[in-house]
Design an enzyme around this catalytic site. Sequence first.
Site, PDB file in Angstrom:
ATOM      1  CG  ASP A 164      -8.653   0.518   4.063  1.00 58.01           C
ATOM      2  OD1 ASP A 164      -9.307  -0.298   3.377  1.00 58.01           O
ATOM      3  OD2 ASP A 164      -7.415   0.469   4.152  1.00 58.01           O
ATOM      4  CE  LYS A 216      -4.182  -1.920   2.131  1.00 58.29           C
ATOM      5  NZ  LYS A 216      -5.218  -1.727   3.168  1.00 58.29           N
TER       6      LYS A 216
END
Length: 282
Positions: free
Chosen positions: A106, A69
């Site tokens: 998220d 990420k």
Amino acid sequence: MSETVRKAAITGHPVAHSRSPLVHGYWLKKHNISGSYGRVDVPPEGAEDFYRNFARYGLNGANVTVPHKEVAAAACEWLDEAARAMVAVNTLWLDETGRLCGANTDGLGFLGNLDQLAPGWDVSRESAVVLGAGGAARAVVWALLSRKFTTVHIVNRTFEKAAALVEEFGSGTKAHSWDKLGTVLGEAQLLVNTTALGMTGKAPLEIDLAPLPDTALVTDIVYAPLETDLLKQAANRGHQTVDGLGMLLHQAVPGFERWFGVRPEVDDALRSLVLEDLGVTA
């Protein structure tokens, strides 16, 4: 001329057990879209090259999972606000000029889950308690601050990690060691577990919820088991609870819309499909 088939994939290492293809495949079928969503395993030694040369791989976009990420974020030419705050992305796409763009959804997944299953949960925004100080905690803290919570208490067994998040997010956040949990629970409207404690195969999360106000909402980002011991304890005390599966599903919505042009819905059929694949009973 035939319609161009748009392609997306989950990228990371490993990705063999990712449920993302199941989720996006469900939406592609439901909306009768000529597209595909697969898996691309990117070994760590090749990650920087892969993301910096993303356009070469025939994908219109991708999701990014651990451990890439941060590497993917560094390769992007444009990042959304959440990705900039977290220095990490989970969603990639190529814009009309060919730039690699990145987002971190998220936090939006966390909010979408609560908005769907506990409407009005954020009416009272005085105090929230977040357990943990890892990547998931960072996303949740960002999300709560975006909803204008007055104070977000970050409680972690290693105080220095909680303090590091407070240094990142600044005003509105406070760091606490684990022994202070009882004190901060006493004023919380929301309790969020972002640790792996309580997950199948992990150590249990053992906390005393006695100080928590009766009106507080309790949620856990863990979804295997679907009802963790924390949620069971909270439900037995009469608290409203929300499990973590919806966060997984809702974080996928913005990417699908970006790649395939349709905003999908997290419905009961999708939830049941993923639960069946997980071998989890509702």
